[in-house]
Scaffold this motif. Structure first.
Motif, PDB file in Angstrom:
ATOM      1  N   ALA A   1      -3.139 -12.736 -39.216  1.00  0.00           N
ATOM      2  CA  ALA A   1      -2.997 -11.312 -39.538  1.00  0.00           C
ATOM      3  C   ALA A   1      -2.169 -10.559 -38.509  1.00  0.00           C
ATOM      4  CB  ALA A   1      -4.368 -10.665 -39.692  1.00  0.00           C
ATOM      5  N   ALA A   2      -2.397 -10.801 -37.222  1.00  0.00           N
ATOM      6  CA  ALA A   2      -1.646 -10.075 -36.187  1.00  0.00           C
ATOM      7  C   ALA A   2      -0.158 -10.394 -36.265  1.00  0.00           C
ATOM      8  CB  ALA A   2      -2.193 -10.410 -34.803  1.00  0.00           C
TER       9      ALA A   2
ATOM     10  N   GLY B   1     -13.178 -11.363 -38.364  1.00  0.00           N
ATOM     11  CA  GLY B   1     -13.794 -12.558 -38.891  1.00  0.00           C
ATOM     12  C   GLY B   1     -13.617 -12.747 -40.385  1.00  0.00           C
ATOM     13  N   GLU B   2     -12.696 -12.033 -40.993  1.00  0.00           N
ATOM     14  CA  GLU B   2     -12.460 -12.195 -42.419  1.00  0.00           C
ATOM     15  C   GLU B   2     -10.986 -12.095 -42.729  1.00  0.00           C
ATOM     16  OE1 GLU B   2     -13.314  -7.838 -44.226  1.00  0.00           O
ATOM     17  OE2 GLU B   2     -15.061  -8.886 -43.469  1.00  0.00           O
ATOM     18  N   GLU B   3     -10.620 -12.598 -43.896  1.00  0.00           N
ATOM     19  CA  GLU B   3      -9.212 -12.580 -44.316  1.00  0.00           C
ATOM     20  C   GLU B   3      -8.801 -11.164 -44.704  1.00  0.00           C
ATOM     21  OE1 GLU B   3      -8.945 -16.958 -46.326  1.00  0.00           O
ATOM     22  OE2 GLU B   3      -9.792 -15.334 -47.506  1.00  0.00           O
ATOM     23  N   VAL B   4      -7.512 -10.968 -44.726  1.00  0.00           N
ATOM     24  CA  VAL B   4      -6.951  -9.682 -45.135  1.00  0.00           C
ATOM     25  C   VAL B   4      -6.234  -9.886 -46.448  1.00  0.00           C
ATOM     26  CG1 VAL B   4      -5.315  -7.860 -44.537  1.00  0.00           C
ATOM     27  CG2 VAL B   4      -6.619  -9.005 -42.743  1.00  0.00           C
TER      28      VAL B   4
ATOM     29  N   ALA C   1      -8.415  -4.256 -36.130  1.00  0.00           N
ATOM     30  CA  ALA C   1      -7.846  -5.559 -35.779  1.00  0.00           C
ATOM     31  C   ALA C   1      -8.413  -6.606 -36.725  1.00  0.00           C
ATOM     32  CB  ALA C   1      -8.192  -5.901 -34.326  1.00  0.00           C
ATOM     33  N   PRO C   2      -7.779  -6.822 -37.873  1.00  0.00           N
ATOM     34  CA  PRO C   2      -8.312  -7.763 -38.849  1.00  0.00           C
ATOM     35  C   PRO C   2      -8.563  -9.149 -38.252  1.00  0.00           C
ATOM     36  CG  PRO C   2      -6.473  -6.590 -39.781  1.00  0.00           C
ATOM     37  CD  PRO C   2      -6.536  -6.225 -38.326  1.00  0.00           C
TER      38      PRO C   2
ATOM     39  N   ALA D   1       2.209   1.223 -46.976  1.00  0.00           N
ATOM     40  CA  ALA D   1       0.961   0.820 -47.635  1.00  0.00           C
ATOM     41  C   ALA D   1       0.513  -0.557 -47.152  1.00  0.00           C
ATOM     42  CB  ALA D   1       1.154   0.814 -49.152  1.00  0.00           C
ATOM     43  N   LEU D   2       1.457  -1.465 -46.974  1.00  0.00           N
ATOM     44  CA  LEU D   2       1.122  -2.800 -46.491  1.00  0.00           C
ATOM     45  C   LEU D   2       0.552  -2.738 -45.073  1.00  0.00           C
ATOM     46  CD1 LEU D   2       1.031  -5.829 -46.859  1.00  0.00           C
ATOM     47  CD2 LEU D   2       3.473  -5.908 -46.255  1.00  0.00           C
ATOM     48  N   LEU D   3       1.141  -1.921 -44.230  1.00  0.00           N
ATOM     49  CA  LEU D   3       0.596  -1.767 -42.872  1.00  0.00           C
ATOM     50  C   LEU D   3      -0.812  -1.197 -42.911  1.00  0.00           C
ATOM     51  CD1 LEU D   3       3.691  -0.538 -40.843  1.00  0.00           C
ATOM     52  CD2 LEU D   3       2.447  -2.701 -40.586  1.00  0.00           C
ATOM     53  N   GLY D   4      -1.068  -0.310 -43.850  1.00  0.00           N
ATOM     54  CA  GLY D   4      -2.423   0.221 -44.000  1.00  0.00           C
ATOM     55  C   GLY D   4      -3.407  -0.871 -44.373  1.00  0.00           C
ATOM     56  N   GLN D   5      -2.995  -1.753 -45.271  1.00  0.00           N
ATOM     57  CA  GLN D   5      -3.860  -2.863 -45.678  1.00  0.00           C
ATOM     58  C   GLN D   5      -4.104  -3.829 -44.522  1.00  0.00           C
ATOM     59  OE1 GLN D   5      -1.587  -4.347 -48.968  1.00  0.00           O
ATOM     60  NE2 GLN D   5      -2.825  -3.237 -50.463  1.00  0.00           N
ATOM     61  N   LEU D   6      -3.127  -3.939 -43.636  1.00  0.00           N
ATOM     62  CA  LEU D   6      -3.252  -4.841 -42.493  1.00  0.00           C
ATOM     63  C   LEU D   6      -3.950  -4.184 -41.308  1.00  0.00           C
ATOM     64  CD1 LEU D   6       0.270  -6.490 -42.668  1.00  0.00           C
ATOM     65  CD2 LEU D   6      -1.922  -7.604 -43.127  1.00  0.00           C
TER      66      LEU D   6
END
Length: 80
Positions: A13-14, A77-80, A72-73, A60-65
């Motif tokens: 994710a990072a 401990g879970e997927e994004v 910090a997704p 919008a994608l940055l918001g989801q990430l």
């Protein structure tokens, strides 16, 4: 633009977020160039619209990430 969904594993994710930030910077610069061309030389407004749409999608994608709210997704401990 066609919509696609993907699952980003936590450990990536990072890196994905960093890549999207670079794309966002490029899109913002492209919007600036399109606006200047339109204002100074009467360039096509379609270019401005296209760059605004691109920037909105990346925003919008940055918001989801989790970039805008400091989440910090990769630590959640879970997927994004």
């Amino acid at each position: 633009m066609e919509r696609t969904s993907v699952v980003v594993p936590t450990e990536l994710a990072a890196r994905v977020r960093d890549s999207v930030v670079l794309l966002y910077e490029a899109a913002a610069e492209s919007l600036h160039v399109a606006l200047r061309a339109h204002g100074e030389r009467g360039g096509p407004f379609d270019d401005v619209r296209r760059q605004r749409d691109r920037l909105a999608c990346l925003d919008a994608l940055l918001g989801q990430l989790g970039w805008w709210d400091g989440r910090a997704p990769e630590g959640a401990g879970e997927e994004v």
